[in-house]
Write a protein that holds these residues in place. Sequence first.
Motif, short mmCIF file in Angstrom:
data_model
loop_
_atom_site.label_atom_id
_atom_site.label_comp_id
_atom_site.label_asym_id
_atom_site.label_seq_id
_atom_site.Cartn_x
_atom_site.Cartn_y
_atom_site.Cartn_z
N UNK A 192 -19.42 -46.97 -6.36
CA UNK A 192 -19.72 -45.95 -7.37
C UNK A 192 -21.01 -46.21 -8.13
N UNK A 193 -21.73 -47.23 -7.73
CA UNK A 193 -23.03 -47.48 -8.36
C UNK A 193 -24.01 -46.40 -7.96
N UNK A 194 -24.75 -45.86 -8.90
CA UNK A 194 -25.71 -44.80 -8.56
C UNK A 194 -26.88 -45.35 -7.76
N UNK A 195 -27.11 -44.77 -6.60
CA UNK A 195 -28.26 -45.14 -5.76
C UNK A 195 -29.01 -43.86 -5.44
N UNK A 196 -29.84 -43.92 -4.46
CA UNK A 196 -30.61 -42.74 -4.08
C UNK A 196 -29.69 -41.62 -3.61
N UNK A 197 -29.97 -40.40 -4.03
CA UNK A 197 -29.16 -39.26 -3.64
C UNK A 197 -29.47 -38.89 -2.21
N UNK A 198 -28.42 -38.68 -1.44
CA UNK A 198 -28.60 -38.33 -0.03
C UNK A 198 -29.25 -36.95 0.09
N UNK A 199 -30.20 -36.78 1.00
CA UNK A 199 -30.84 -35.47 1.18
C UNK A 199 -29.90 -34.49 1.85
N UNK A 200 -30.26 -33.22 1.79
CA UNK A 200 -29.51 -32.17 2.46
C UNK A 200 -30.26 -31.74 3.72
N UNK A 201 -29.51 -31.16 4.63
CA UNK A 201 -30.08 -30.69 5.89
C UNK A 201 -30.11 -29.16 5.87
N UNK A 202 -31.31 -28.61 5.94
CA UNK A 202 -31.50 -27.15 5.96
C UNK A 202 -31.74 -26.71 7.39
N UNK A 203 -30.87 -25.81 7.88
CA UNK A 203 -31.00 -25.27 9.24
C UNK A 203 -31.28 -23.77 9.15
N UNK A 204 -32.38 -23.36 9.75
CA UNK A 204 -32.80 -21.95 9.68
C UNK A 204 -33.06 -21.43 11.08
N UNK A 205 -32.52 -20.26 11.37
CA UNK A 205 -32.78 -19.57 12.64
C UNK A 205 -33.39 -18.21 12.33
N UNK A 206 -34.34 -17.80 13.15
CA UNK A 206 -34.99 -16.52 12.91
C UNK A 206 -35.80 -16.04 14.09
N UNK A 207 -36.40 -14.86 13.93
CA UNK A 207 -37.22 -14.24 14.97
C UNK A 207 -38.69 -14.35 14.60
N UNK A 208 -39.50 -14.78 15.55
CA UNK A 208 -40.94 -14.87 15.34
C UNK A 208 -41.40 -16.30 15.16
N UNK A 209 -42.43 -16.68 15.94
CA UNK A 209 -42.94 -18.05 15.85
C UNK A 209 -43.65 -18.31 14.51
N UNK A 210 -44.18 -17.25 13.88
CA UNK A 210 -44.90 -17.43 12.62
C UNK A 210 -43.97 -17.57 11.41
N UNK A 211 -42.68 -17.49 11.65
CA UNK A 211 -41.73 -17.58 10.55
C UNK A 211 -41.71 -18.97 9.93
N UNK A 212 -42.11 -19.99 10.68
CA UNK A 212 -42.08 -21.36 10.16
C UNK A 212 -42.97 -21.51 8.92
N UNK A 213 -44.11 -20.86 8.91
CA UNK A 213 -45.01 -20.96 7.76
C UNK A 213 -44.32 -20.45 6.48
N UNK A 214 -43.64 -19.30 6.59
CA UNK A 214 -42.95 -18.75 5.42
C UNK A 214 -41.81 -19.67 4.97
N UNK A 215 -41.11 -20.27 5.94
CA UNK A 215 -40.01 -21.17 5.59
C UNK A 215 -40.53 -22.40 4.86
N UNK A 216 -41.60 -23.00 5.38
CA UNK A 216 -42.17 -24.20 4.77
C UNK A 216 -42.71 -23.91 3.38
N UNK A 217 -43.37 -22.78 3.22
CA UNK A 217 -43.92 -22.43 1.90
C UNK A 217 -42.80 -22.21 0.88
N UNK A 218 -41.69 -21.64 1.32
CA UNK A 218 -40.55 -21.45 0.42
C UNK A 218 -39.92 -22.78 0.05
N UNK A 219 -39.79 -23.67 1.03
CA UNK A 219 -39.22 -24.99 0.78
C UNK A 219 -40.08 -25.77 -0.22
N UNK A 220 -41.40 -25.65 -0.11
CA UNK A 220 -42.31 -26.37 -1.01
C UNK A 220 -42.16 -25.94 -2.47
#
Length: 225
Positions: free
Chosen positions: A141-169
């Motif tokens: 129960x000692x506080x250590x680094x918080x585990x990250x989350x895994x974001x999984x995204x599916x979509x149409x269009x190869x250019x969609x990755x740029x919009x996803x990354x910009x939103x994540x940032x």
Amino acid sequence: MTTFKDIFKKSFIQGFTRYDATPENIIVVFAIASFFALYLFFAYRILTRKTFYSKSFNIALPSLVIITTAVILTIQSSVVISLGMVGALSIVRFRTAIKDPMDLVFLFWAISTGIICGAGLAQISCVLAFVLTIALFVLDRCPVARAPKILMVNGDGYDLEKDIISTVEKFSKLYTVKSRALKNNRISIVIEIRSSQETELLRQIASLSGVTSSTLLAHDGEVTY
């Protein structure tokens, strides 16, 4: 005439046969070992938090305590048996992989408890159980680094990755693209993120044009600092 060799041999044998292996003593030793075996069984179930709980491994722990206790009692009864048992156990090879380090801790705990009980030092087993239980409970129960989350995204269009990354940032300063898959103008991307606004992030991702599904998963794996 008594030689030094005879004296040494006599004291050596007496050192291994000083245990009074009466039926009453044996029953008491196994009763104490059984108590600690049951304690170890419940301690493993409570202190370990796993997605896949191994009941067979938990049953093996108290069994190891009893078996080790019997081995130690046998070794103390005769020098010849002890040497033979050492030779027999030396050829045993365990090939079952220990996947979780906590399983290794409990495995050594079970073997150590059996050795201590077999040696007639139950008070040490009691102290070991108390100290180790408190240590595992507190350290878990000692506080250590918080585990990250895994974001999984599916979509149409190869250019969609740029919009996803910009939103994540906008919501996460630390993120890592773990995988990306492109097929038939469809994209599937997996990102490891740390964010304090997870719900809003997921809503923003889901509202992007072209996104068909977005999922945020938690995991209990290793934490990357």
